[in-house]
Scaffold this motif. Structure first.
Motif, PDB file in Angstrom:
ATOM      1  N   UNK A  76       0.886  -1.290  -0.045  1.00  0.00           N
ATOM      2  CA  UNK A  76      -0.063   0.061   0.071  1.00  0.00           C
ATOM      3  C   UNK A  76       0.877   1.343   0.050  1.00  0.00           C
ATOM      4  N   UNK A  77       2.109   1.089   0.679  1.00  0.00           N
ATOM      5  CA  UNK A  77       2.931   2.283   0.577  1.00  0.00           C
ATOM      6  C   UNK A  77       3.418   2.646  -0.688  1.00  0.00           C
ATOM      7  N   UNK A  78       3.718   1.870  -1.494  1.00  0.00           N
ATOM      8  CA  UNK A  78       4.150   2.151  -2.695  1.00  0.00           C
ATOM      9  C   UNK A  78       3.254   2.543  -3.736  1.00  0.00           C
ATOM     10  N   UNK A  79       1.753   1.906  -3.522  1.00  0.00           N
ATOM     11  CA  UNK A  79       0.742   2.495  -4.428  1.00  0.00           C
ATOM     12  C   UNK A  79       0.473   3.911  -3.814  1.00  0.00           C
ATOM     13  N   UNK A  80       0.660   3.805  -2.695  1.00  0.00           N
ATOM     14  CA  UNK A  80      -0.072   5.453  -2.193  1.00  0.00           C
ATOM     15  C   UNK A  80       1.205   6.569  -2.587  1.00  0.00           C
ATOM     16  N   UNK A  81       2.515   6.170  -2.738  1.00  0.00           N
ATOM     17  CA  UNK A  81       3.629   7.124  -3.167  1.00  0.00           C
ATOM     18  C   UNK A  81       3.278   7.477  -4.700  1.00  0.00           C
ATOM     19  N   UNK A  82       2.659   6.336  -5.379  1.00  0.00           N
ATOM     20  CA  UNK A  82       2.545   6.745  -6.938  1.00  0.00           C
ATOM     21  C   UNK A  82       1.286   7.432  -7.050  1.00  0.00           C
ATOM     22  N   UNK A  83       0.273   7.826  -6.089  1.00  0.00           N
ATOM     23  CA  UNK A  83      -0.948   8.525  -6.298  1.00  0.00           C
ATOM     24  C   UNK A  83      -2.089   7.902  -7.134  1.00  0.00           C
ATOM     25  N   UNK A  84      -2.105   6.557  -7.323  1.00  0.00           N
ATOM     26  CA  UNK A  84      -2.985   6.136  -7.791  1.00  0.00           C
ATOM     27  C   UNK A  84      -4.462   5.747  -6.963  1.00  0.00           C
ATOM     28  N   UNK A  85      -5.310   6.675  -7.012  1.00  0.00           N
ATOM     29  CA  UNK A  85      -6.521   6.249  -5.958  1.00  0.00           C
ATOM     30  C   UNK A  85      -7.119   5.193  -6.260  1.00  0.00           C
ATOM     31  N   UNK A  86      -7.472   5.049  -7.400  1.00  0.00           N
ATOM     32  CA  UNK A  86      -8.075   3.570  -8.040  1.00  0.00           C
ATOM     33  C   UNK A  86      -7.667   2.245  -7.691  1.00  0.00           C
ATOM     34  N   UNK A  87      -6.187   2.435  -7.916  1.00  0.00           N
ATOM     35  CA  UNK A  87      -5.589   1.127  -7.402  1.00  0.00           C
ATOM     36  C   UNK A  87      -5.466   1.090  -5.988  1.00  0.00           C
ATOM     37  N   UNK A  88      -5.246   2.233  -5.390  1.00  0.00           N
ATOM     38  CA  UNK A  88      -5.170   1.904  -3.699  1.00  0.00           C
ATOM     39  C   UNK A  88      -6.446   1.520  -3.121  1.00  0.00           C
ATOM     40  N   UNK A  89      -7.874   1.971  -3.716  1.00  0.00           N
ATOM     41  CA  UNK A  89      -9.007   1.507  -3.401  1.00  0.00           C
ATOM     42  C   UNK A  89      -9.399  -0.063  -3.437  1.00  0.00           C
ATOM     43  N   UNK A  90      -8.584  -0.546  -4.662  1.00  0.00           N
ATOM     44  CA  UNK A  90      -8.715  -1.980  -4.922  1.00  0.00           C
ATOM     45  C   UNK A  90      -7.947  -2.763  -4.091  1.00  0.00           C
ATOM     46  N   UNK A  91      -6.302  -2.289  -3.801  1.00  0.00           N
ATOM     47  CA  UNK A  91      -5.401  -3.090  -2.947  1.00  0.00           C
ATOM     48  C   UNK A  91      -6.351  -2.990  -1.463  1.00  0.00           C
ATOM     49  N   UNK A  92      -7.013  -2.152  -1.061  1.00  0.00           N
ATOM     50  CA  UNK A  92      -7.388  -1.906   0.265  1.00  0.00           C
ATOM     51  C   UNK A  92      -8.759  -3.214   0.369  1.00  0.00           C
ATOM     52  N   UNK A  93      -9.415  -3.339  -0.888  1.00  0.00           N
ATOM     53  CA  UNK A  93     -10.535  -4.230  -0.777  1.00  0.00           C
ATOM     54  C   UNK A  93      -9.911  -5.580  -0.662  1.00  0.00           C
ATOM     55  N   UNK A  94      -8.685  -5.923  -1.536  1.00  0.00           N
ATOM     56  CA  UNK A  94      -8.060  -7.113  -1.473  1.00  0.00           C
ATOM     57  C   UNK A  94      -7.456  -7.561   0.093  1.00  0.00           C
ATOM     58  N   UNK A  95      -6.821  -6.422   0.722  1.00  0.00           N
ATOM     59  CA  UNK A  95      -6.267  -6.426   1.965  1.00  0.00           C
ATOM     60  C   UNK A  95      -7.356  -6.987   3.053  1.00  0.00           C
TER      61      UNK A  95
END
Length: 497
Positions: A76-95
């Motif tokens: 999640x930290x790596x996705x957050x640093x990239x600023x991709x909000x859609x990907x972040x939402x999806x990763x949270x759901x997976x977690x």
């Protein structure tokens, strides 16, 4: 998102260490009241039982959470640093989906192994039902781990600190009345209610950021494959760490007594918990930052060395004060029945100086997702700790157990520093060496005072050493940051009001 240069600055490190240290300090004040009351109500035996049950919960939850509380922070930290909000939402759901399945697994495992834990931990009576009743706590702890990972990854650090403090208040309000009216019979109900409150508080904050959505499709496993693969190593390492803790406490319970376990746990928790004032910022703030720059050797070295410098300067005066004033602290926080833990606790404090210099480097294997190496390092450290503590106790009692922990810490820092240097290119800074050369001799002088002197000489020389350590830290931190001026300005405004 903060730029990388500021993230590695003394100001940032001191700011967030102070934030979590301040909240941890408040937590400790609340904990002092709770610990004192619980010690008076339950005594060493009851506190030993609490320690045994909590270590069991930690062992099972660490063994069934697939390492997600740690591996998901990196992802999640790596996705957050990239600023991709859609990907972040999806990763949270997976977690969340994977964490829920892990929580169910934890409940089942606890129920199935309750008889085994009973045989391993007690030499009298039947406690199978007690261990089975821990299963809801295990499931909730796994869920909490996943939700806290989300908050840490997206830098919601103030919320993490607030949750921690509210948990301590809730623990005080819940546990003391239950222990007072029900004694040892109230231990498991109190633990269950405390963890339930912690889960509800955590969900209160995380659902505001990300809606509570889960999915049980096959794609969850394929998309979460990287986290699971990395998490398996963390799971195994967690089994070694919490397993070592469980084995040591079970050994004291079965081959010594619950009273000895309670005294050991008091000394261990007294030192490690209060040192957590500084160490609490490591996992919450430092690890996500280090994960974000893990591919840049120069940036990693800068961040690691500055984290060591600030941590050592902050923790050294506090540890020395604890060491010197330990004979006053133990009866104040517990009761006079816990005084046998004082020599052991003073030895553990020496090990905590080494821990302050080891932890920032140890997180490098996590940040780089080097799961195999991380697992090997955790395995050898856990085995060494179990052997050292048990052998030390058998020959020299509780003080020997303290020396066992010190030996483990000494070997740990040597191995981890050498490995990080040759494998990752880590180079210790001259500032780290210089600050260690200033603070470590004071620590060993303070320890010598506790062993060789008494009366007015003990207190006078001990106080001088504490003040000298404090003066050194304040002098260096004043030169390194502008936060000192800000602190003085805020205090002046406060008094003007």
């Amino acid at each position: 998102m903060e730029n990388k240069e500021y993230q590695s600055s003394y100001g940032h490190i001191l700011k967030y260490t102070s934030l979590f240290g301040g909240m941890q300090g408040l937590n400790i004040l609340i904990g002092i009241v709770r610990t004192k009351l619980v010690a008076l109500i339950l005594g060493p035996g009851g506190m030993g039982l609490v320690s045994l049950f909590t270590s069991t919960v930690s062992f099972i939850s660490s063994g069934t959470n697939f390492g997600l509380p740690t591996s998901s922070v990196k992802t999640l930290s790596e996705v957050y640093e990239q600023g991709d909000k859609d990907m972040l939402q999806r990763k949270v759901r997976i977690i969340r989906s994977l964490t829920l399945m892990a929580a169910i697994l934890g409940v089942v495992v606890c129920l199935l192994l309750s008889s085994l834990f009973d045989v391993f931990s007690f030499s009298w009576g039947s406690h199978r039902l007690h261990f089975a009743m821990l299963s809801p706590i295990v499931g909730m702890m796994v869920l909490i781990g996943g939700e806290m990972a989300i908050l840490k990854s997206v830098r919601q650090l103030k919320q993490v600190a607030i949750i921690s403090t509210m948990n301590m208040v809730a623990a005080l309000i819940i546990s003391v009345p239950i222990y007072y009216f029900f004694g040892q019979k109230g231990i498991i109900p109190a633990l269950t209610l405390m963890v339930l409150v912690q889960l509800l508080l955590t969900l209160h904050y995380t659902r505001k950021l990300f809606p509570l959505k889960v999915s049980f499709s096959r794609s969850i496993f394929s998309e979460g494959n990287e986290m699971l693969r990395l998490g398996i190593a963390f799971l195994l390492s967690g089994l070694f760490t919490t397993g070592a803790d469980f084995i040591i406490r079970s050994y004291f319970s079965k081959y010594a007594s619950l009273e000895v376990l309670g005294i050991f746990n008091a000394g261990f928790m007294l030192t490690t918990t209060y040192a957590g004032i500084v160490f609490s910022a490591m996992e919450t703030d430092y690890f996500p930052r280090l994960s974000g720059v893990n591919k840049d050797v120069e940036a990693c070295n800068l961040m690691i060395n500055r984290q060591i410098e600030v941590t050592l300067l902050l923790v050294a005066p506090m540890l020395l004060a604890f060491m010197v004033f330990m004979p006053l602290v133990v009866p104040l926080l517990y009761t006079s029945n816990f005084m046998p833990c004082v020599p052991m606790a003073q030895i553990i404090i020496l090990a905590l100086y080494l821990r302050a210099m080891k932890l920032p480097v140890a997180y490098l294997t996590l940040a780089k997702a080097d799961s195999r190496i991380f697992l090997i390092l955790e395995a050898y450290s856990s085995i060494l700790m179990v052997v050292s503590v048990i052998v030390g106790y058998n020959y020299w009692g509780l003080e020997g157990a303290g020396w066992g922990l010190f030996v483990t810490g000494l070997v740990d820092i040597i191995v981890i520093w050498l490995f990080a240097h040759y494998h990752y290119g880590y180079v210790v800074s001259t500032s780290v060496v210089r600050y260690a050369a200033l603070q470590l001799p004071l620590a060993f002088l303070g320890f010598s005072v506790t062993r060789c002197l008494g009366g007015i000489t003990y207190w006078s020389l001990g106080l001088v050493l504490v003040l000298l350590s404090l003066a050194i830290s304040i002098h260096i931190l004043r030169k390194k940051t502008s936060l000192w001026k800000k602190l003085k300005s805020n205090i002046s405004k406060l008094f003007k009001r």
